[in-house]
Design a protein around this motif. Structure first.
Motif, PDB file in Angstrom:
ATOM      1  N   LEU A   1       0.842  -1.192   0.000  1.00  0.00           N
ATOM      2  CA  LEU A   1       0.000   0.000   0.000  1.00  0.00           C
ATOM      3  C   LEU A   1       0.882   1.248   0.000  1.00  0.00           C
ATOM      4  CD1 LEU A   1      -2.793  -1.007   2.549  1.00  0.00           C
ATOM      5  CD2 LEU A   1      -2.711  -1.389   0.093  1.00  0.00           C
ATOM      6  N   ILE A   2       0.401   2.270  -0.644  1.00  0.00           N
ATOM      7  CA  ILE A   2       1.177   3.498  -0.841  1.00  0.00           C
ATOM      8  C   ILE A   2       1.451   4.197   0.487  1.00  0.00           C
ATOM      9  CG2 ILE A   2       1.143   5.783  -1.917  1.00  0.00           C
ATOM     10  CD1 ILE A   2      -0.684   4.512  -4.089  1.00  0.00           C
ATOM     11  N   SER A   3       2.686   4.621   0.670  1.00  0.00           N
ATOM     12  CA  SER A   3       3.049   5.458   1.816  1.00  0.00           C
ATOM     13  C   SER A   3       3.057   6.920   1.371  1.00  0.00           C
ATOM     14  CB  SER A   3       4.429   5.076   2.337  1.00  0.00           C
ATOM     15  OG  SER A   3       4.895   6.031   3.266  1.00  0.00           O
ATOM     16  N   LEU A   4       2.565   7.802   2.214  1.00  0.00           N
ATOM     17  CA  LEU A   4       2.507   9.224   1.868  1.00  0.00           C
ATOM     18  C   LEU A   4       3.735   9.988   2.345  1.00  0.00           C
ATOM     19  CD1 LEU A   4      -1.262  10.042   2.471  1.00  0.00           C
ATOM     20  CD2 LEU A   4      -0.091   9.556   0.328  1.00  0.00           C
ATOM     21  N   LYS A   5       4.808   9.276   2.640  1.00  0.00           N
ATOM     22  CA  LYS A   5       6.054   9.941   3.004  1.00  0.00           C
ATOM     23  C   LYS A   5       6.775  10.392   1.740  1.00  0.00           C
ATOM     24  CE  LYS A   5       6.540   7.064   7.131  1.00  0.00           C
ATOM     25  NZ  LYS A   5       7.330   6.007   7.807  1.00  0.00           N
ATOM     26  N   PHE A   6       7.113  11.672   1.684  1.00  0.00           N
ATOM     27  CA  PHE A   6       7.752  12.255   0.505  1.00  0.00           C
ATOM     28  C   PHE A   6       9.255  12.397   0.737  1.00  0.00           C
ATOM     29  CE2 PHE A   6       3.393  13.459  -0.065  1.00  0.00           C
ATOM     30  CZ  PHE A   6       3.212  13.571  -1.432  1.00  0.00           C
ATOM     31  N   LYS A   7      10.030  11.895  -0.215  1.00  0.00           N
ATOM     32  CA  LYS A   7      11.471  12.146  -0.208  1.00  0.00           C
ATOM     33  C   LYS A   7      11.796  13.390  -1.031  1.00  0.00           C
ATOM     34  CE  LYS A   7      13.047   7.399   0.574  1.00  0.00           C
ATOM     35  NZ  LYS A   7      13.895   6.286   0.060  1.00  0.00           N
ATOM     36  N   THR A   8      11.049  13.587  -2.116  1.00  0.00           N
ATOM     37  CA  THR A   8      11.150  14.790  -2.935  1.00  0.00           C
ATOM     38  C   THR A   8       9.722  15.242  -3.257  1.00  0.00           C
ATOM     39  OG1 THR A   8      11.094  13.676  -5.105  1.00  0.00           O
ATOM     40  CG2 THR A   8      13.226  13.831  -3.990  1.00  0.00           C
ATOM     41  N   TRP A   9       9.609  16.453  -3.806  1.00  0.00           N
ATOM     42  CA  TRP A   9       8.287  16.972  -4.181  1.00  0.00           C
ATOM     43  C   TRP A   9       7.998  16.780  -5.663  1.00  0.00           C
ATOM     44  CZ3 TRP A   9       5.579  17.563  -0.046  1.00  0.00           C
ATOM     45  CH2 TRP A   9       6.183  17.982   1.147  1.00  0.00           C
ATOM     46  N   ASP A  10       8.874  16.054  -6.356  1.00  0.00           N
ATOM     47  CA  ASP A  10       8.714  15.838  -7.787  1.00  0.00           C
ATOM     48  C   ASP A  10       7.386  15.133  -8.079  1.00  0.00           C
ATOM     49  OD1 ASP A  10       9.911  15.690 -10.581  1.00  0.00           O
ATOM     50  OD2 ASP A  10       9.516  13.568 -10.178  1.00  0.00           O
ATOM     51  N   PHE A  11       6.611  15.711  -8.997  1.00  0.00           N
ATOM     52  CA  PHE A  11       5.273  15.173  -9.271  1.00  0.00           C
ATOM     53  C   PHE A  11       5.353  13.805  -9.941  1.00  0.00           C
ATOM     54  CE2 PHE A  11       1.536  14.464 -11.911  1.00  0.00           C
ATOM     55  CZ  PHE A  11       0.524  14.663 -10.982  1.00  0.00           C
ATOM     56  N   ARG A  12       6.256  13.660 -10.884  1.00  0.00           N
ATOM     57  CA  ARG A  12       6.339  12.391 -11.615  1.00  0.00           C
ATOM     58  C   ARG A  12       6.708  11.244 -10.680  1.00  0.00           C
ATOM     59  NH1 ARG A  12       9.526  12.267 -17.206  1.00  0.00           N
ATOM     60  NH2 ARG A  12       7.754  13.646 -17.634  1.00  0.00           N
ATOM     61  N   ALA A  13       7.634  11.495  -9.770  1.00  0.00           N
ATOM     62  CA  ALA A  13       8.063  10.445  -8.848  1.00  0.00           C
ATOM     63  C   ALA A  13       7.015  10.141  -7.781  1.00  0.00           C
ATOM     64  CB  ALA A  13       9.374  10.845  -8.181  1.00  0.00           C
ATOM     65  N   ASN A  14       6.123  11.102  -7.546  1.00  0.00           N
ATOM     66  CA  ASN A  14       5.120  10.951  -6.487  1.00  0.00           C
ATOM     67  C   ASN A  14       3.693  11.100  -7.007  1.00  0.00           C
ATOM     68  OD1 ASN A  14       6.948  10.951  -3.954  1.00  0.00           O
ATOM     69  ND2 ASN A  14       7.613  12.781  -5.058  1.00  0.00           N
ATOM     70  N   SER A  15       3.477  10.757  -8.272  1.00  0.00           N
ATOM     71  CA  SER A  15       2.169  10.991  -8.896  1.00  0.00           C
ATOM     72  C   SER A  15       1.043  10.282  -8.155  1.00  0.00           C
ATOM     73  CB  SER A  15       2.198  10.556 -10.363  1.00  0.00           C
ATOM     74  OG  SER A  15       2.535   9.175 -10.469  1.00  0.00           O
TER      75      SER A  15
END
Length: 237
Positions: free
Chosen positions: A184-198
């Motif tokens: 399941l997806i974790s909402l922890k962000f390493k970067t704010w890049d949209f493509r990597a965190n779409s």
């Protein structure tokens, strides 16, 4: 107190605030004041978010913090959802149900499965995704039910939540999902890049619209959407 110790104490303080809120929430839940308990649980989960946030920002993760976090979560996101479901089942059942006085205790399976998940999480390899339903997400779904009954003027929702069959099925389904081998997806962000965190951005934006449209019932639906979306688009290794 040196800077290194201070950095360690900050996330642990938020963890203890989570535990405090969870402890107060247990008291109100046992008294069947589920609404007041719900708000303490929501506050506790907020503190749970900030302890991890500050631990990462201050680079102060520790073995003590990991254990303390799970102990706090066991109260706020382990014991309380079991008590909530037990109370909801007691309120929904009547004497026409066979063994009706025993059935509510099955809700504590949620607490047992939460404990197993939290213990297993502490000794498992850490990934950028969750394996199984996180205990805070499970708790948010369950504590939203009395809030919907209290504040959502909907006969449909009331009939669903007050249905003992629905509650029993939900109990076993959530207990299974807590330790299921599902990514399941974790909402922890390493970067704010949209493509990597779409996927994360889609979840957040969709959740905002669901909550805006469905109000209190939106909490329940957001968690359901999170589970389904993660199953359909599981995070990659």
């Amino acid at each position: 107190m040196n800077l290194k110790n201070f950095k360690t104490y900050v996330p642990n303080l938020f963890t203890l605030l989570n535990l405090f809120c969870g402890s107060v929430g247990v008291i109100f839940a046992v008294q069947v004041d589920l609404i007041t308990s719900s708000f303490f649980v929501l506050l506790g989960i907020l503190f749970d978010f900030f302890d991890g946030f500050f631990a990462r920002k201050l680079n102060s993760q520790s073995s003590l913090g990991l254990q303390l976090d799970s102990l706090a979560d066991m109260v706020t996101s382990g014991l309380i959802p079991g008590i909530f479901m037990m109370n909801l089942l007691q309120l929904s059942l009547d004497s026409s149900w066979p063994m009706w006085d025993v059935i509510p205790y099955f809700a504590l399976i949620i607490t047992l499965c939460s404990a197993y998940r939290l213990a297993n999480f502490n000794i498992s390899k850490k990934n950028h995704y969750f394996v199984g339903l996180p205990t805070p997400a499970n708790t948010l779904l369950i504590v939203s039910l009395p809030l919907v009954l209290e504040f959502q003027d909907s006969e449909l929702w009331s009939s669903i939540i007050s249905n003992p069959t629905f509650l029993v099925v939900l109990t076993f389904l959530l207990s299974f999902l807590l330790n299921a081998k599902l990514r399941l997806i974790s909402l922890k962000f390493k970067t704010w890049d949209f493509r990597a965190n779409s996927d994360k951005y889609i979840l957040i934006i969709s959740s905002f619209f669901i909550l805006s449209f469905f109000k209190w019932a939106g909490i329940f639906l957001v968690i359901v959407f999170y589970i389904i979306f993660s199953i359909l688009r599981p995070p990659k290794n």
